[in-house]
Design a protein around this motif. Sequence first.
Motif, PDB file in Angstrom:
ATOM      1  N   TYR A   3     -62.985  25.252  20.647  1.00  0.00           N
ATOM      2  CA  TYR A   3     -62.929  23.963  21.844  1.00  0.00           C
ATOM      3  C   TYR A   3     -61.289  24.169  22.495  1.00  0.00           C
ATOM      4  CZ  TYR A   3     -63.959  19.900  25.214  1.00  0.00           C
ATOM      5  OH  TYR A   3     -64.250  19.814  26.012  1.00  0.00           O
ATOM      6  N   ALA A   4     -60.503  24.295  21.900  1.00  0.00           N
ATOM      7  CA  ALA A   4     -58.689  23.213  22.362  1.00  0.00           C
ATOM      8  C   ALA A   4     -57.974  24.258  22.950  1.00  0.00           C
ATOM      9  CB  ALA A   4     -58.049  23.463  20.937  1.00  0.00           C
ATOM     10  N   VAL A   5     -58.867  25.985  22.414  1.00  0.00           N
ATOM     11  CA  VAL A   5     -57.642  26.757  22.604  1.00  0.00           C
ATOM     12  C   VAL A   5     -58.444  27.222  24.536  1.00  0.00           C
ATOM     13  CG1 VAL A   5     -58.430  29.875  22.590  1.00  0.00           C
ATOM     14  CG2 VAL A   5     -57.573  27.897  20.305  1.00  0.00           C
ATOM     15  N   ASN A   6     -60.357  27.272  24.238  1.00  0.00           N
ATOM     16  CA  ASN A   6     -60.749  27.286  25.712  1.00  0.00           C
ATOM     17  C   ASN A   6     -60.322  26.706  26.442  1.00  0.00           C
ATOM     18  OD1 ASN A   6     -62.132  30.024  24.342  1.00  0.00           O
ATOM     19  ND2 ASN A   6     -63.751  28.804  23.668  1.00  0.00           N
ATOM     20  N   GLN A   7     -60.269  25.242  26.441  1.00  0.00           N
ATOM     21  CA  GLN A   7     -60.106  23.631  27.055  1.00  0.00           C
ATOM     22  C   GLN A   7     -58.655  24.553  27.539  1.00  0.00           C
ATOM     23  OE1 GLN A   7     -60.901  20.995  27.937  1.00  0.00           O
ATOM     24  NE2 GLN A   7     -60.106  21.342  29.150  1.00  0.00           N
ATOM     25  N   ALA A   8     -57.472  24.959  26.451  1.00  0.00           N
ATOM     26  CA  ALA A   8     -55.919  25.543  27.116  1.00  0.00           C
ATOM     27  C   ALA A   8     -56.008  27.121  28.952  1.00  0.00           C
ATOM     28  CB  ALA A   8     -54.758  26.130  25.947  1.00  0.00           C
ATOM     29  N   ILE A   9     -57.477  27.193  27.883  1.00  0.00           N
ATOM     30  CA  ILE A   9     -57.670  28.971  29.135  1.00  0.00           C
ATOM     31  C   ILE A   9     -57.519  28.277  30.604  1.00  0.00           C
ATOM     32  CG2 ILE A   9     -58.772  30.758  29.127  1.00  0.00           C
ATOM     33  CD1 ILE A   9     -58.832  31.525  26.660  1.00  0.00           C
TER      34      ILE A   9
ATOM     35  N   ARG B 242     -38.198  21.326  25.474  1.00  0.00           N
ATOM     36  CA  ARG B 242     -37.902  20.911  24.206  1.00  0.00           C
ATOM     37  C   ARG B 242     -38.852  21.564  22.791  1.00  0.00           C
ATOM     38  NH1 ARG B 242     -39.090  16.985  27.943  1.00  0.00           N
ATOM     39  NH2 ARG B 242     -40.878  16.169  27.670  1.00  0.00           N
ATOM     40  N   MET B 243     -39.781  22.402  23.632  1.00  0.00           N
ATOM     41  CA  MET B 243     -41.058  22.210  23.141  1.00  0.00           C
ATOM     42  C   MET B 243     -41.583  23.265  21.488  1.00  0.00           C
ATOM     43  SD  MET B 243     -43.961  24.792  25.050  1.00  0.00           S
ATOM     44  CE  MET B 243     -44.417  22.986  25.743  1.00  0.00           C
ATOM     45  N   GLN B 244     -41.853  22.396  20.332  1.00  0.00           N
ATOM     46  CA  GLN B 244     -41.742  23.148  19.565  1.00  0.00           C
ATOM     47  C   GLN B 244     -43.482  22.857  18.867  1.00  0.00           C
ATOM     48  OE1 GLN B 244     -39.732  20.559  16.936  1.00  0.00           O
ATOM     49  NE2 GLN B 244     -37.653  21.664  17.328  1.00  0.00           N
ATOM     50  N   GLN B 245     -44.162  23.252  20.058  1.00  0.00           N
ATOM     51  CA  GLN B 245     -45.785  23.080  19.805  1.00  0.00           C
ATOM     52  C   GLN B 245     -46.102  24.502  19.289  1.00  0.00           C
ATOM     53  OE1 GLN B 245     -47.413  21.211  22.650  1.00  0.00           O
ATOM     54  NE2 GLN B 245     -45.632  19.462  23.171  1.00  0.00           N
ATOM     55  N   SER B 246     -47.697  25.026  19.485  1.00  0.00           N
ATOM     56  CA  SER B 246     -48.397  25.875  19.190  1.00  0.00           C
ATOM     57  C   SER B 246     -47.995  27.032  20.425  1.00  0.00           C
ATOM     58  CB  SER B 246     -49.777  25.876  19.014  1.00  0.00           C
ATOM     59  OG  SER B 246     -50.448  25.437  20.565  1.00  0.00           O
ATOM     60  N   VAL B 247     -47.994  28.642  19.916  1.00  0.00           N
ATOM     61  CA  VAL B 247     -48.118  29.815  20.995  1.00  0.00           C
ATOM     62  C   VAL B 247     -48.540  29.603  21.968  1.00  0.00           C
ATOM     63  CG1 VAL B 247     -47.933  32.167  21.226  1.00  0.00           C
ATOM     64  CG2 VAL B 247     -47.903  30.914  19.101  1.00  0.00           C
ATOM     65  N   ASN B 248     -49.957  28.603  21.804  1.00  0.00           N
ATOM     66  CA  ASN B 248     -50.986  28.919  23.418  1.00  0.00           C
ATOM     67  C   ASN B 248     -50.273  27.971  24.183  1.00  0.00           C
ATOM     68  OD1 ASN B 248     -52.764  31.265  22.664  1.00  0.00           O
ATOM     69  ND2 ASN B 248     -54.301  29.338  21.325  1.00  0.00           N
TER      70      ASN B 248
ATOM     71  N   LEU C 195     -65.777  27.275  27.174  1.00  0.00           N
ATOM     72  CA  LEU C 195     -65.731  25.830  26.782  1.00  0.00           C
ATOM     73  C   LEU C 195     -67.018  25.483  26.732  1.00  0.00           C
ATOM     74  CD1 LEU C 195     -63.609  24.055  25.689  1.00  0.00           C
ATOM     75  CD2 LEU C 195     -63.747  23.295  28.822  1.00  0.00           C
ATOM     76  N   ASP C 196     -67.909  25.577  26.954  1.00  0.00           N
ATOM     77  CA  ASP C 196     -68.972  24.757  26.599  1.00  0.00           C
ATOM     78  C   ASP C 196     -69.895  25.648  25.545  1.00  0.00           C
ATOM     79  OD1 ASP C 196     -68.694  22.589  29.273  1.00  0.00           O
ATOM     80  OD2 ASP C 196     -69.618  24.505  30.368  1.00  0.00           O
ATOM     81  N   SER C 197     -69.480  26.430  25.429  1.00  0.00           N
ATOM     82  CA  SER C 197     -70.154  26.744  24.961  1.00  0.00           C
ATOM     83  C   SER C 197     -69.313  27.330  23.110  1.00  0.00           C
ATOM     84  CB  SER C 197     -70.457  28.323  24.784  1.00  0.00           C
ATOM     85  OG  SER C 197     -69.632  29.150  25.136  1.00  0.00           O
ATOM     86  N   SER C 198     -67.901  26.436  23.037  1.00  0.00           N
ATOM     87  CA  SER C 198     -67.706  25.740  21.714  1.00  0.00           C
ATOM     88  C   SER C 198     -68.240  25.593  20.657  1.00  0.00           C
ATOM     89  CB  SER C 198     -65.985  25.361  22.413  1.00  0.00           C
ATOM     90  OG  SER C 198     -65.355  26.268  23.096  1.00  0.00           O
TER      91      SER C 198
END
Length: 297
Positions: free
Chosen positions: A71-77, A165-171, A62-65
Motif C-alpha cells: 500500500y505504501a509503495v502504491n501510494q507513492a506511485i 537531508r534525505m535518509q529514507q527509502s529508495v522509493n 492502490l485500491d487493490s493493495s
Amino acid sequence: ELDLADRKRKDAESKISYRPDDLEARRKEITTEREALEKERADADVQRDKSRKRLEEARVALDSSIEDEEYAVNQAIVDLRRVEAEAAQEKTLLLRERMDTLYHITELWSARYSLHTEPKKFPLRQQRERLDDYVKSLGASRQTQELREDVLRAEVRELGERLSRMQQSVNTLDNTQAFLKLRTGQLDQIAMAVAANDRAEKLTKRVLAEIAEVEQRLSLGERLQQFGESAQRIWDRELFSIDERPLTIKKIFIAFLILAVGLTITRVVTRMLRRALNARQHIDRTAAATIERVLHY
C-alpha cells in the motif's frame, strides 16, 4: 567591432520599431512560431492523456493493495502520477496561452501596418480602447502566473532541502527527485509564458504610443469625425435582446423621447380643452372633468 555592435543594436530595435516592409517577414516568423507551438501543444495533449491514464491505473492498484508495504509503495506511485498529471495539464494550458498571445501579436503587426499606411481610415479611438483593455488583461494574466510561479518556487526549495537531508527509502528518494524535476519543468513553462506576455505588452504599448502620435497630428475636422464615430458606436451598442431583436441605447432613447413628447402634447391639449369647456357655462363640470380625463389617458 563598432559596426557589428551598431548592427546588433539596430536589429534589436527593429523588433519593436515600425517598418512597413517587415510586416510580411514578421507574419512569417510568427506563423512559424505558432506552427511549432501547435505541434508542441498536440504532443502535450497526448502526454496529458497518458498521464491521466497512468494516474487511474495507479489508483486502481492502490485500491487493490493488501499488505501495508504494498500500500505504501502504491501510494507513492499515486502521488507521483498525480503530480505528473497536474504538470501535463498545466503545460497544455500554458501552451494555449502562448498561442493566443502570438495570435494577438499578429493582429498588432497588422494594426501597425494599417495605422501607418492608411491613418485616416484607422479607427484610432476604438483601437486605443481595445488595446488599453488588452494591456490590462495581460497584467492580470501576469499576476496569476507570478502567483503560480511563487508557489512552485517555494515547493522546489522545499524539495531541494528535503533531498539534501534525505535518509529514507529508495522509493521516497526517487519520488522526491521526480517531483523536483516536474516542478522545475513547470517553472520553465511559466517563464516562457511570462516572456510571451512581456513581448505582447511591449508591442501593444508601442502601438498605443504610435496611435497617440497620429492623434496629435489630426486636424480639428478629423478629430470631430473620430469623436462622431465613437459616439455612433456607443449609440448603436447593444444592451440586450428581446426575441432575438437587439435593444440598443438609440432605441431606448427614442422610446423615452416619444414618451416625453407624447406626454407634453397631451398636457397641452388637455389644458386647451379645459379652457374651452370652462368657457361654456352650459356644460356640467363633472362631465367636463370626465371628458378631460378620458382624453388625457
